[in-house]
Every structure is written in structure tokens, then in C-alpha cells.
Design a protein around this motif. Structure first.
Motif, PDB file in Angstrom:
ATOM      1  N   ASN A  80       0.840  -1.197   0.000  1.00  0.00           N
ATOM      2  CA  ASN A  80       0.000   0.000   0.000  1.00  0.00           C
ATOM      3  C   ASN A  80       0.875   1.247   0.000  1.00  0.00           C
ATOM      4  O   ASN A  80       1.612   1.497   0.955  1.00  0.00           O
ATOM      5  CB  ASN A  80      -0.915  -0.009   1.226  1.00  0.00           C
TER       6      ASN A  80
ATOM      7  N   GLU B 230      -6.615   2.824  -5.505  1.00  0.00           N
ATOM      8  CA  GLU B 230      -5.638   2.193  -4.632  1.00  0.00           C
ATOM      9  C   GLU B 230      -4.239   2.535  -5.126  1.00  0.00           C
ATOM     10  O   GLU B 230      -3.959   2.476  -6.324  1.00  0.00           O
ATOM     11  CB  GLU B 230      -5.816   0.665  -4.612  1.00  0.00           C
TER      12      GLU B 230
ATOM     13  N   ARG C  36      -0.344   1.497  -5.139  1.00  0.00           N
ATOM     14  CA  ARG C  36       0.488   0.323  -4.897  1.00  0.00           C
ATOM     15  C   ARG C  36       1.949   0.648  -5.194  1.00  0.00           C
ATOM     16  O   ARG C  36       2.259   1.524  -6.001  1.00  0.00           O
ATOM     17  CB  ARG C  36       0.017  -0.859  -5.755  1.00  0.00           C
TER      18      ARG C  36
END
Length: 337
Positions: free
Chosen positions: A21, A99, A101
């Protein structure tokens, strides 16, 4: 706050983590938060206990050797590379949830305290074996292509072995470790208040989070002034009258190092609710509290520049009565000592 007691440093080197993350808080991105690594440490300690290994882990440090944030190369403004989720149960296209990454190569340094117990030589291998089956900041750990090489072997160093401590930091090169620089936040706030009496710590944090350029007039030396012709002198006088002076552009990062805004824990927004009182919590058997992120300034520094291994370690400082749940690092305190 003082660093918890530590008897050994346990190093798990050169871990390749994929799809971790990269969004460390609502306001920052680029590397996982230190809260993720502290959470990893506690989860690892529980896994070790289940395997019959009593190894108290009191602090953790992370050294980043390489990283690749999954963003598009669209110029100055970048955006995350997002994936399309499978269709939902009705057959319709699921919404895209943004998200962030990151792929990274890291080494982890754990501060271990065995107390009066005896250190076992198999501890590093046992920790590495369990860690390779866990997730780090949501990312997957991938085994190296040649795991038998010396550079991938976990090892431990006793706190009393000063000669080996120097070699420990060299083994973590090339790379950078994240340390806390709360002192720079206080320093920048004092600087802003000289010209902006209403400046807050948020203003200081935002100021340190960017590169600020300013125009600094350059004073001519006596030789340069004496060498000016009457025509140049008249031109300079006209420029000064118009508010134009000779100078150069400078930024405030000169000599400051690689500074980054980071989250350092959580602050309470509500009281502590009994377990199960708040609906849809992750764990209905644990008391619950609403919190928000706390922010400070960190610095990436090469491990060989540290004067002790303790400077790269982070540990938890929970003050539930004050509503503070912080990650602490004693880089400045240890350095001044």
C-alpha cells in the motif's frame, strides 16, 4: 519517550515486496506508513508465539533499497495505475476504488529483548520463515531467485557487540532508512511566526512538505562597486528605484536532506466504546474508538550516517488517556546524546 529495552538486533535483509500500500494516509503517499510496519511486528510476534517461539519484539526499523510506485508517467502530475475489479454479483461492472500500490526492496531491523533468557541461533531463520508467509503493508513477499546467497541470510547482533554494529549498518547499504524529524517542524513554525503571527503547525508542515523558492538579493563587493562605470551606476540606480535588485533564486532545502511529510499515528476523535457497541467494526471483541491521522516530518538517511542502530528503530507510544497513539523514533534524541 525512551526506547524500550533491547538486547539484540534481528535483521531480515533484502525482502522483495510487491503491491504494498503506497497510500500511507489521507494526505500522503509514496511509501507505507510506519504504523504498517509496527502492525507487522505485532502480527509477527503473535505468529511466533503460535509456533512456540517466545521472542518479544519491541521496535522495528525499515531500510528501503529500491522502490517503484505504480503510477503513470504523465509528466509533473501523476496518477495511480488502477485495476478493473471483477463484475459484481448482479453482473454489472464494479466501481473502481482508487488504490496506490508500490513494489519495494526493503530490509527490516527488529529490536528484540530476551531479558534473562538465552539467545537461540535458530531465531533469525524462524522469524524469516514466518515473515515470508505474511503480508507487509498489504503487499506480497516474494522469495529471491537465489535465496542461498549470503546477502539474503537473516542474522542477529547483540547490543554489546559494538564492532559488529558498524558492520550491520554497512550491510544495509545501498539504501535509506526513515527517521523522525519533529524538531524541524518546530523550527519551521518558529521561522514562519517571525513574519506570520497567525501561522500554525499545519502551515509549518505544509511548508516543509514542499520546496520553497525565494529571491535573495546579492550584495556587490567593494571591488565590483568601484569598477562600475558611471553608466552602470546610473542603470543600477534606476533598477533599485524600480524595485529591481540583482540576486539569485534559492530554495530552503539546501543542506536539509531528503525530507518527507509522514503520518506518525492516530489521534482520538471520540471516547472509547465498549466492544461490540459500534456496528460494522473489524473486530467486535475489541473496544473501539474513532481516530484521525497525526502528521509530522521524516527524513530518509543512509544507515552508515547513523551513530547507533537505535536511531533507525520505531516503537509505539500509546497514551489512551490523552487520545494519542503515536509511532516514536529517537533519532534526534540519540544523536544529541
Amino acid at each position: 519517550m525512551n526506547l524500550p529495552d533491547i538486547s539484540h538486533f534481528l535483521v531480515i535483509p533484502r525482502l522483495r515486496v510487491q503491491n504494498a500500500n503506497a497510500v500511507s494516509s489521507p494526505l500522503t503517499h509514496g511509501f507505507p506508513s510506519m504504523t504498517a510496519f509496527l502492525g507487522l511486528m505485532w502480527a509477527l510476534e503473535r505468529q511466533l508465539k503460535q509456533a512456540g517461539v517466545e521472542l518479544p519484539l519491541n521496535a522495528v526499523g525499515v531500510v528501503c533499497h529500491d522502490h517503484q510506485e505504480q503510477v503513470n508517467d504523465g509528466g509533473f502530475v501523476k496518477s495511480f495505475c488502477l485495476t478493473r475489479n471483477p463484475v459484481d454479483k448482479s453482473g454489472k461492472t464494479a466501481a473502481i476504488v482508487e488504490e496506490g500500490r508500490i513494489h519495494m526492496d526493503i530490509s527490516l531491523v527488529f529490536g528484540v529483548n530476551i531479558g534473562t533468557g538465552e539467545w537461540q541461533d535458530e531465531y533469525p531463520a524462524q522469524v524469516a520463515d514466518i515473515l515470508n508467509r505474511m503480508r507487509i503493508a498489504g503487499g506480497t513477499v516474494h522469495l529471491p531467485a537465489k535465496p542461498w546467497l549470503q546477502r539474503y541470510q537473516p542474522f542477529a547482533v547483540s547490543c554489546g557487540e559494538s564492532a559488529k554494529l558498524a558492520s550491520l549498518t554497512r550491510k544495509l547499504l545501498p539504501g535509506f532508512t526513515l527517521v523522525a524529524r519533529d524538531d524541524l517542524l518546530d523550527q519551521r513554525l518558529a521561522e514562519l511566526k517571525r513574519t506570520q503571527s497567525q501561522a500554525t503547525r499545519l502551515d509549518a508542515w505544509l511548508s516543509l512538505a514542499r520546496i520553497n523558492w525565494h529571491y535573495q538579493p546579492v550584495k556587490e563587493s567593494a571591488e565590483e562597486t568601484a569598477g562600475n562605470t558611471a553608466e552602470n551606476a546610473a542603470e543600477n540606480a534606476a533598477e533599485n528605484a524600480a524595485g529591481k535588485t540583482k540576486g539569485e533564486w534559492k530554495n530552503d532545502r539546501t543542506g536539509q536532506g531528503w525530507l518527507v511529510p509522514i503520518p506518525v499515528g492516530y489521534g482520538a476523535l471520540s471516547e472509547v466504546y465498549p466492544a461490540g457497541k459500534v456496528a460494522n467494526t473489524r473486530d467486535p471483541h475489541t473496544p473501539f474508538r474513532f481516530v484521525e491521522s497525526l502528521y509530522s516530518i521524516g527524513q530518509w538517511i543512509a544507515p552508515h550516517r547513523l551513530t547507533s542502530v537505535e536511531q533507525l528503530l520505531w516503537y509505539a507510544d500509546s497514551q489512551s488517556e490523552n487520545g494519542l497513539y503515536r509511532c516514536r523514533n529517537n533519532f534526534i534524541k540519540t544523536q544529541n546524546d
